[in-house]
Enzyme design. Structure first.
Site, mmCIF file in Angstrom:
data_model
loop_
_atom_site.group_PDB
_atom_site.id
_atom_site.type_symbol
_atom_site.label_atom_id
_atom_site.label_comp_id
_atom_site.label_asym_id
_atom_site.label_seq_id
_atom_site.Cartn_x
_atom_site.Cartn_y
_atom_site.Cartn_z
ATOM 1 N N ARG A 10 51.142 26.148 25.706
ATOM 2 C CA ARG A 10 50.720 24.739 25.692
ATOM 3 C C ARG A 10 50.856 24.132 24.299
ATOM 4 N NH1 ARG A 10 44.880 25.242 28.069
ATOM 5 N NH2 ARG A 10 45.078 27.280 27.088
ATOM 6 N N ASP A 20 30.525 27.379 25.570
ATOM 7 C CA ASP A 20 31.913 26.953 25.594
ATOM 8 C C ASP A 20 31.945 25.435 25.341
ATOM 9 O OD1 ASP A 20 34.733 26.917 26.267
ATOM 10 O OD2 ASP A 20 34.151 26.192 28.252
ATOM 11 N N SER A 28 34.609 28.096 21.151
ATOM 12 C CA SER A 28 35.647 27.474 21.961
ATOM 13 C C SER A 28 36.996 28.146 21.799
ATOM 14 C CB SER A 28 35.767 25.989 21.581
ATOM 15 O OG SER A 28 36.847 25.395 22.269
ATOM 16 N N GLY A 29 37.717 28.247 22.912
ATOM 17 C CA GLY A 29 39.117 28.638 22.863
ATOM 18 C C GLY A 29 40.006 27.453 22.550
ATOM 19 N N ASP A 36 35.167 23.018 26.090
ATOM 20 C CA ASP A 36 35.947 22.221 27.045
ATOM 21 C C ASP A 36 35.440 22.411 28.467
ATOM 22 O OD1 ASP A 36 38.428 21.178 25.373
ATOM 23 O OD2 ASP A 36 38.037 23.237 24.757
ATOM 24 N N LYS A 90 35.106 35.576 22.028
ATOM 25 C CA LYS A 90 33.822 34.996 22.436
ATOM 26 C C LYS A 90 32.764 36.093 22.563
ATOM 27 C CE LYS A 90 35.454 30.741 24.568
ATOM 28 N NZ LYS A 90 35.240 29.764 25.642
ATOM 29 N N ASP A 132 32.823 27.778 31.760
ATOM 30 C CA ASP A 132 33.400 27.452 33.074
ATOM 31 C C ASP A 132 34.686 28.192 33.386
ATOM 32 O OD1 ASP A 132 35.880 25.064 32.855
ATOM 33 O OD2 ASP A 132 34.823 25.760 31.077
ATOM 34 N N ASN A 146 38.116 32.853 30.485
ATOM 35 C CA ASN A 146 37.933 33.432 29.149
ATOM 36 C C ASN A 146 36.468 33.430 28.704
ATOM 37 O OD1 ASN A 146 38.011 30.571 28.853
ATOM 38 N ND2 ASN A 146 38.479 30.778 26.698
ATOM 39 N N GLU A 201 39.333 18.834 28.844
ATOM 40 C CA GLU A 201 40.024 19.916 28.144
ATOM 41 C C GLU A 201 40.812 19.238 27.020
ATOM 42 O OE1 GLU A 201 40.093 23.253 28.715
ATOM 43 O OE2 GLU A 201 38.703 23.160 30.410
#
Length: 292
Positions: free
Chosen positions: A126, A81, A170-171, A83, A215, A238, A241, A90
């Site tokens: 967001r 991941d 990454s998301g 962030d 992912k 972390d 997701n 983030e």
């Protein structure tokens, strides 16, 4: 056989007496110090029934404990991941701060990463708040607000030097993952794409959204391409997701993770930095590669 690895924060000292006491309690073999005063391991025959209690007591001492089967610990793929894992921040929160909606977005991020709301729903909410932000702000955020998690370059350089493939999944957004992947030395990266027109963000993200399922798919894609299996993967993250890939990988590590993630992860690192992922694979100091 099992192997117990004990790791402390690089700013602290791992007491030899503590390691020796645990080794004796578990009937372990000789202690191998992977890094003086920082990380040690020993093999032992039977997983203890009170492992959770031992882990909790060591956490109070500032020490991470990882117990694994001894065979097959060294992995051929790193799936990470971005962030709050490979970087301290983030990215969307930092963009939001520049847009003047930082607190609002950060609150949504925290809920999403703890699994309280669906990732895709949270991401769209967001991103909509970033509408009208100039795309040039991304470069400003990268330069002024983004810092790497300690140990990241060393982790990647060492695994690659020993033949592993490294992927950043990454998301977050490709505008960030491309730079972070290049800076840290990843072999490849994938993330979401922020949409823009005329140099400003539209408040939308390209579909399909890369979240938990994507992912997991990334893990399958990488292992299929390399003719490997999920057991050959070390995954680290972390947030909620990340749980899919953490649970599927041969070694899934929750790094300084959110409470809901820690509850479901088998391996948790709360004190060590990213070099802890080398120690739990059995890498000793003389095998660790300093990054360029």
């Amino acid at each position: 056989m099992f192997t117990a690895t004990l790791i402390t924060n690089p700013a602290m000292y791992l007491e030899a007496a503590l390691v020796d006491s645990l080794r004796n309690a578990l009937g372990g073999d000789d202690i191998l110090w992977l890094a003086p005063d920082k990380a040690a391991e020993f093999a032992f025959p039977k997983r203890p029934k009170n492992e959770a209690q031992i882990w909790t007591s060591l956490q109070a001492e500032g020490v991470d404990l990882v117990v694994q089967q001894s065979e097959g610990r060294r992995k051929k793929v790193l799936l990470a991941d971005m962030d709050s894992t490979m970087i301290r921040q983030e990215c969307i929160d930092e963009l939001a701060a520049e847009a003047g909606v930082g607190e609002h977005v950060a609150a949504i991020t925290a809920r999403a990463m703890n699994g309280e709301i669906a990732f895709e729903e949270a991401l769209r909410a967001r991103v909509s708040l970033l509408k009208g932000l100039e795309t040039s702000v991304i470069e400003t955020v990268l330069a002024r607000r983004i810092t790497h998690m300690p140990g990241g370059r060393t982790l990647i350089a060492t695994m690659k030097a020993h033949g592993a493939h490294t992927s950043l999944v990454s998301g977050g957004f490709t505008a960030f993952s491309a730079r972070i992947a290049a800076d840290l030395g990843f072999d490849d990266h994938r993330a979401n794409t922020l949409l823009s027109e005329g140099g400003v963000l539209t408040g939308e993200v390209a579909t399909p959204v890369l979240g938990r399922d994507a992912k997991v798919q990334a893990l399958h894609d990488v292992t299929a391409r390399l003719n490997l299996a999920p057991e050959d993967v070390l995954a680290v993250g972390d947030g909620a997701n990340d749980l899919g890939m953490l649970q599927l990988a041969g070694t899934g590590v929750a790094l300084h993770a959110k409470p809901a993630v820690q509850e479901q992860a088998k391996i948790r690192i709360n004190h060590g930095d990213l070099t802890a992922l080398l120690y739990i694979q059995g890498y000793a100091e003389d095998e660790i590669v300093a990054p360029d």
